[in-house]
Design a protein around this motif. Structure first.
Motif, mmCIF file in Angstrom:
data_model
loop_
_atom_site.group_PDB
_atom_site.id
_atom_site.type_symbol
_atom_site.label_atom_id
_atom_site.label_comp_id
_atom_site.label_asym_id
_atom_site.label_seq_id
_atom_site.Cartn_x
_atom_site.Cartn_y
_atom_site.Cartn_z
ATOM 1 N N ALA A 73 -0.237 14.289 -8.897
ATOM 2 C CA ALA A 73 0.180 15.685 -8.790
ATOM 3 C C ALA A 73 0.716 16.205 -10.120
ATOM 4 O O ALA A 73 0.364 17.313 -10.558
ATOM 5 C CB ALA A 73 1.233 15.836 -7.695
ATOM 6 N N MET A 74 1.548 15.418 -10.790
ATOM 7 C CA MET A 74 2.142 15.858 -12.056
ATOM 8 C C MET A 74 1.081 15.980 -13.147
ATOM 9 O O MET A 74 1.097 16.918 -13.948
ATOM 10 C CB MET A 74 3.238 14.886 -12.478
ATOM 11 C CG MET A 74 4.438 14.854 -11.540
ATOM 12 S SD MET A 74 5.683 13.636 -12.025
ATOM 13 C CE MET A 74 6.318 14.392 -13.531
ATOM 14 N N GLY A 75 0.135 15.031 -13.164
ATOM 15 C CA GLY A 75 -0.924 15.093 -14.165
ATOM 16 C C GLY A 75 -1.859 16.261 -13.919
ATOM 17 O O GLY A 75 -2.270 16.956 -14.855
ATOM 18 N N ALA A 76 -2.229 16.490 -12.655
ATOM 19 C CA ALA A 76 -3.131 17.593 -12.323
ATOM 20 C C ALA A 76 -2.485 18.942 -12.624
ATOM 21 O O ALA A 76 -3.169 19.903 -12.988
ATOM 22 C CB ALA A 76 -3.536 17.516 -10.856
ATOM 23 N N ALA A 77 -1.147 19.012 -12.470
ATOM 24 C CA ALA A 77 -0.426 20.266 -12.747
ATOM 25 C C ALA A 77 -0.194 20.476 -14.237
ATOM 26 O O ALA A 77 0.254 21.547 -14.647
ATOM 27 C CB ALA A 77 0.906 20.266 -12.000
ATOM 28 N N ILE B 148 0.834 -1.203 0.000
ATOM 29 C CA ILE B 148 0.000 0.000 0.000
ATOM 30 C C ILE B 148 0.870 1.255 0.000
ATOM 31 O O ILE B 148 0.568 2.250 -0.668
ATOM 32 C CB ILE B 148 -0.960 0.008 1.208
ATOM 33 C CG1 ILE B 148 -2.017 -1.091 1.045
ATOM 34 C CG2 ILE B 148 -1.628 1.358 1.371
ATOM 35 C CD1 ILE B 148 -2.985 -0.851 -0.098
ATOM 36 N N THR B 149 1.972 1.225 0.758
ATOM 37 C CA THR B 149 2.882 2.378 0.805
ATOM 38 C C THR B 149 3.462 2.662 -0.575
ATOM 39 O O THR B 149 3.492 3.810 -1.037
ATOM 40 C CB THR B 149 4.014 2.127 1.815
ATOM 41 O OG1 THR B 149 3.451 1.942 3.115
ATOM 42 C CG2 THR B 149 4.973 3.316 1.846
ATOM 43 N N ALA B 150 3.935 1.610 -1.261
ATOM 44 C CA ALA B 150 4.503 1.785 -2.600
ATOM 45 C C ALA B 150 3.457 2.318 -3.568
ATOM 46 O O ALA B 150 3.723 3.231 -4.363
ATOM 47 C CB ALA B 150 5.062 0.454 -3.104
ATOM 48 N N PHE B 151 2.246 1.771 -3.490
ATOM 49 C CA PHE B 151 1.166 2.193 -4.386
ATOM 50 C C PHE B 151 0.778 3.646 -4.132
ATOM 51 O O PHE B 151 0.617 4.436 -5.072
ATOM 52 C CB PHE B 151 -0.035 1.267 -4.176
ATOM 53 C CG PHE B 151 -1.200 1.561 -5.081
ATOM 54 C CD1 PHE B 151 -1.077 1.424 -6.456
ATOM 55 C CD2 PHE B 151 -2.415 1.971 -4.559
ATOM 56 C CE1 PHE B 151 -2.157 1.686 -7.295
ATOM 57 C CE2 PHE B 151 -3.493 2.239 -5.388
ATOM 58 C CZ PHE B 151 -3.364 2.092 -6.755
ATOM 59 N N THR B 152 0.674 4.015 -2.852
ATOM 60 C CA THR B 152 0.274 5.378 -2.489
ATOM 61 C C THR B 152 1.310 6.404 -2.940
ATOM 62 O O THR B 152 0.968 7.440 -3.523
ATOM 63 C CB THR B 152 0.059 5.479 -0.973
ATOM 64 O OG1 THR B 152 -1.016 4.616 -0.586
ATOM 65 C CG2 THR B 152 -0.278 6.904 -0.566
ATOM 66 N N LEU B 153 2.586 6.131 -2.671
ATOM 67 C CA LEU B 153 3.639 7.057 -3.079
ATOM 68 C C LEU B 153 3.635 7.263 -4.584
ATOM 69 O O LEU B 153 3.760 8.390 -5.072
ATOM 70 C CB LEU B 153 5.005 6.522 -2.621
ATOM 71 C CG LEU B 153 5.282 6.563 -1.114
ATOM 72 C CD1 LEU B 153 6.616 5.887 -0.797
ATOM 73 C CD2 LEU B 153 5.297 7.998 -0.598
ATOM 74 N N ALA B 154 3.468 6.178 -5.321
ATOM 75 C CA ALA B 154 3.531 6.273 -6.781
ATOM 76 C C ALA B 154 2.352 7.048 -7.349
ATOM 77 O O ALA B 154 2.534 7.965 -8.162
ATOM 78 C CB ALA B 154 3.584 4.872 -7.380
ATOM 79 N N HIS B 155 1.134 6.706 -6.922
ATOM 80 C CA HIS B 155 -0.010 7.395 -7.541
ATOM 81 C C HIS B 155 -0.098 8.843 -7.090
ATOM 82 O O HIS B 155 -0.652 9.691 -7.802
ATOM 83 C CB HIS B 155 -1.320 6.635 -7.334
ATOM 84 C CG HIS B 155 -1.965 6.763 -5.995
ATOM 85 N ND1 HIS B 155 -2.420 7.950 -5.470
ATOM 86 C CD2 HIS B 155 -2.272 5.823 -5.061
ATOM 87 C CE1 HIS B 155 -2.973 7.751 -4.295
ATOM 88 N NE2 HIS B 155 -2.892 6.468 -4.007
ATOM 89 N N THR B 156 0.483 9.174 -5.922
ATOM 90 C CA THR B 156 0.524 10.575 -5.491
ATOM 91 C C THR B 156 1.405 11.391 -6.423
ATOM 92 O O THR B 156 1.069 12.529 -6.784
ATOM 93 C CB THR B 156 1.046 10.675 -4.046
ATOM 94 O OG1 THR B 156 0.165 9.961 -3.172
ATOM 95 C CG2 THR B 156 1.133 12.121 -3.592
ATOM 96 N N VAL B 157 2.521 10.816 -6.846
ATOM 97 C CA VAL B 157 3.457 11.518 -7.736
ATOM 98 C C VAL B 157 2.795 11.837 -9.078
ATOM 99 O O VAL B 157 2.788 12.983 -9.533
ATOM 100 C CB VAL B 157 4.732 10.675 -7.957
ATOM 101 C CG1 VAL B 157 5.589 11.269 -9.070
ATOM 102 C CG2 VAL B 157 5.537 10.594 -6.662
ATOM 103 N N THR B 158 2.232 10.813 -9.727
ATOM 104 C CA THR B 158 1.666 11.053 -11.055
ATOM 105 C C THR B 158 0.340 11.819 -10.990
ATOM 106 O O THR B 158 0.000 12.545 -11.931
ATOM 107 C CB THR B 158 1.455 9.729 -11.809
ATOM 108 O OG1 THR B 158 0.838 8.777 -10.942
ATOM 109 C CG2 THR B 158 2.769 9.174 -12.315
#
Length: 380
Positions: free
Chosen positions: A249-253, A237-247
């Motif tokens: 944020a980048m996609g929304a920006a 869950i930690t790996a999944f959360t960190l990864a989808h948070t990155v993309t």
């Protein structure tokens, strides 16, 4: 004495697995209800409200308030027939409907304004399993000296994301059927504060997981069924959360953008991979969190495309983004909590847990993911 094999129990489990498969496939092809997007502008003495909406659902007479997918409504057959019509055939029906329906949308600037229907843009028929987004333009003269207005969205029309344009600090709000917006200054300045933006976007993120994010739900359940023990689950869950948070944020920006027609089949493939690995692997290997991180990047792009439909308040981009992500995480935790309460707490220490629960569940998840993958590839 050795244990005798329970053939009757096996048959019952297989029947249950296949029943679950068809139930979930039915959900996969269901027509999800999407919110209407309303873009509000004041130009040349006119108030303009452009609506991006699933017009076929309105024409079919479906009550969208609180509805998750149109297959649950008695008018679903009529709705499906309308979705198959070409734009030329649908346009006269839209005009006839919209002329009367415009009176149900109340825009008040001192006094109620009289909205008129000014036209529609209806795309050609594409994949009939996906909602078709049409555009309606409504206009009304703005009274002289008006400084602000309110918008009341009709009951039965479902959710509306209302976005003000062409002003400083524009208003962005989320209205349910029958609700009225706060007073919106025509010159701008009604944007939400940081805390209000964060709080208002939490339910948007949560509902994208529960009930609307069945693909993300199945992926999270795939993580759960590798092992119902806390430590392996936390790593994944930690790996999944960190990864989808990155993309996310980048996609929304707007820093990265990948066509959803590419992302969505890959998300389905990630579900298949995780489920198959559950079947053939008994424990968490070092590569699993790395693979999950990669899949999390894909799911983050999926979240970003959804968030892009709603839009983020220009002045409160970061708080709204954080609120959406918090909502997503709460949705994922709710899925895990339900899995623990219904399965993990009671059966995870049983010798038969993997063979009778984890593997059959993973088989169902893999088959659904494969079905989606084929369906989404065919839609490209």
């Amino acid at each position: 004495m050795g244990r005798t094999f329970d053939w009757t129990g096996l048959k019952l489990r297989l029947v249950a697995i296949m029943s679950s498969l068809w139930v979930f496939i039915g959900m996969a092809t269901a027509h999800e209800v999407t919110p209407t997007i309303g873009d509000l502008r004041v130009t040349g003495g006119l108030v303009q409200l452009e609506l991006r909406l699933n017009i076929e659902a309105f024409l079919a007479g479906i009550d969208l308030d609180g509805l998750e997918n149109t297959d649950e409504d008695d008018q679903s057959a009529r709705y499906d027939a309308l979705r198959a019509l070409g734009s030329a055939e649908l346009s006269p029906r839209v005009r006839k409907y919209a002329v009367d329906w415009a009176d149900q949308i109340t825009i008040t600037a001192g006094n109620p304004l009289s909205l008129s229907y000014e036209g529609a843009r209806i795309p050609v028929v594409g994949n009939v399993d996906l909602p078709r987004a049409s555009f309606l333009l409504l206009e009304a003269p703005l009274p002289t000296g008006a400084q602000s207005l309110t918008v009341t969205w009709p009951k039965g029309a479902g959710a509306l994301v209302l976005r003000q344009h062409d002003v400083t600090d524009p208003y962005t709000g989320y209205l349910q059927g029958g609700e009225t917006s706060p007073n919106i200054p025509l010159g701008g300045g009604a944007s939400l504060g940081a805390w209000d933006s964060l709080v208002s976007y939490i339910p948007v993120g949560f509902t994208h997981i529960i009930p609307k994010g069945l693909d993300h739900i199945l992926f999270v359940l795939g993580l759960f069924f590798l092992s119902a023990r806390l430590r392996p689950l936390v790593w994944q869950i930690t790996a999944f959360t960190l990864a989808h948070t990155v993309t996310l944020a980048m996609g929304a920006a707007g820093w990265i953008s990948i066509n959803p027609a590419i992302v969505e089949p890959l998300i389905a493939a990630s579900i298949v991979f995780v489920a198959l690995e559950n079947i053939f692997v008994r424990k968490l290997h070092p590569w699993r969190p790395v693979v999950i991180f990669g899949f999390g990047l894909l799911h983050g792009l999926g979240f970003a495309s959804v968030l892009g439909e709603f839009g983020l308040p220009q002045g409160q981009f970061l708080p709204a983004l954080i609120g959406f992500n918090v909502g997503v995480e709460l949705g994922q935790l709710a899925v895990i909590a339900v899995a623990f309460l219904t399965v993990g707490i009671w059966f995870r220490n049983k010798y038969w847990y993997r063979g009778r629960i984890a593997i059959p569940a993973s088989v169902v998840i893999a088959m659904i993911g494969l079905f989606w993958f084929v369906e989404r590839i065919g839609a490209i």
